[in-house]
Design an enzyme around this catalytic site. Structure first.
Site: not given
Length: 343
Positions: A157, A192, A242, A256, A264, A304, A312, A314
């Site tokens: 984050k 978050k 993603r 997604r 979400r 993301d 984000e 990852n």
């Protein structure tokens, strides 16, 4: 199942019996390495250690395992052989059994050409100690993906704040008044937890939410833990993309889409994956991130993006490989291993 090849790769993962081979990106990468002729070994973070190296190592070690001398990071590892998996209209076809394990062997990590750290979050105390053990191997010349220091330093984050101009308006704070003020300024927000994964604990709120301050007290553990608050992007209803980057270059993406009344979109929470490409704005985001990712040793990364805004970064165990391969027809795992071996 021991191999005498010197290009062996070790995957530090959750117990292999817990992985879902039809969805797991680590399995996809291991299969791709195997297809490239690379011996694949596995262990868990609990199998890592550091100790003096004895005069000899296991006979089952890869050929270039150091023979003697010095302090080293070690793994109680097993060679693994993965069965091929076919792609059908409904998804990946998993044979039974889908893997075979060799006998455990205690090996210095220098025995491996590459060590992948693919343990799923949370990034807890055990995870952090594992990165320190992997750093011992890195100092001995082993390539660790992703770089241990970057795994510690790039909270998924907080690291996105390095590129805050690419994000929706955001704040990180543990103070209820500050968070409430941000909500008042933006109307609708998303909260978050900084240590969350797969969308767990992410909460939608608005300035009109009854008991907003009580909610903020709860998510901050009574102002003890900071959380990220971001302006809500209504475009998330069209999907959260993603994008998988390998050595800074985007190789594929999956969109997604949230299901039902859920905002979400994480696949683990019922989001539906769909094929997608990259917009010019998304390619620009990737281009801005690429130099920093390469410099920090972040070889395999998933970002993301929602409605053209970075959400984000990852770095621990990015997912999405199976979906990109199935929906986009892109052999992303093979391309990743090919680039790794070429580097």
């Amino acid at each position: 199942m021991a191999s005498s090849l010197s290009a062996a790769q070790l995957f530090v993962i959750d117990p292999i019996t817990r992985l879902n081979p039809a969805k797991d990106s680590s399995v996809a990468l291991m299969q791709a390495a195997q297809r490239a002729g690379v011996p694949v070994w596995v262990c868990t973070p609990a199998d890592l250690s550091a100790a003096d190296r004895p005069d000899s190592v296991s006979a089952s070690a890869p050929a270039h395992a150091p023979a003697c001398g010095g302090h080293a990071a070690w793994a109680l590892a097993r060679a693994v052989r993965l069965a091929p998996m076919g792609l059908t209209a409904s998804g990946w076809e998993v044979p039974s059994p889908w893997f075979q394990l060799g006998e455990p062997a205690r090996l210095p990590l220098e025995a491996f050409a590459v060590v992948w750290m693919r343990k799923d979050p949370p990034v807890d105390e055990a995870y952090l100690y594992a990165t320190h053990l992997l750093e011992i191997a890195e100092r001995s010349g082993v390539r660790v993906i992703n770089r241990p220091a970057a795994l510690r330093g790039w909270n998924e984050k907080l690291s996105s704040l390095r590129f805050s101009h690419l994000m929706a308006p955001s704040m990180v704070s543990s103070r209820v008044e500050e968070l409430a003020g941000f909500a008042a300024a933006h109307g609708e927000v998303v909260l978050k937890p900084l240590g969350g994964r797969a969308g767990q604990g992410v909460v939608f709120a608005s300035v009109a939410t009854p008991g907003l301050r009580a909610l903020l007290e709860l998510v901050t553990a009574q102002e003890h833990l900071p959380v990220m608050v971001q302006a809500f992007l209504p475009g998330v209803s069209a999907g959260d993309k993603r994008i998988l980057l390998v050595d800074g270059e985007p190789l594929g993406a999956v969109n997604r889409v949230p299901s039902g009344g859920e905002f979400r979109s994480n696949l683990a929470l019922g989001g539906s994956p769909e094929a997608t490409g990259l917009s010019d704005a998304e390619r620009q985001i990737c281009a801005e991130l690429a130099p920093a990712l390469r410099q920090e040793g972040l070889f395999f990364v998933g970002i993301d993006v929602i409605d053209g805004r970075l959400s984000e970064i990852n770095v621990t165990s990015p997912t999405g490989v199976r979906e990109v391969e199935r929906l986009g027809g892109i052999p992303l795992a093979d391309q990743t291993i090919e680039r790794l071996l070429a580097g």
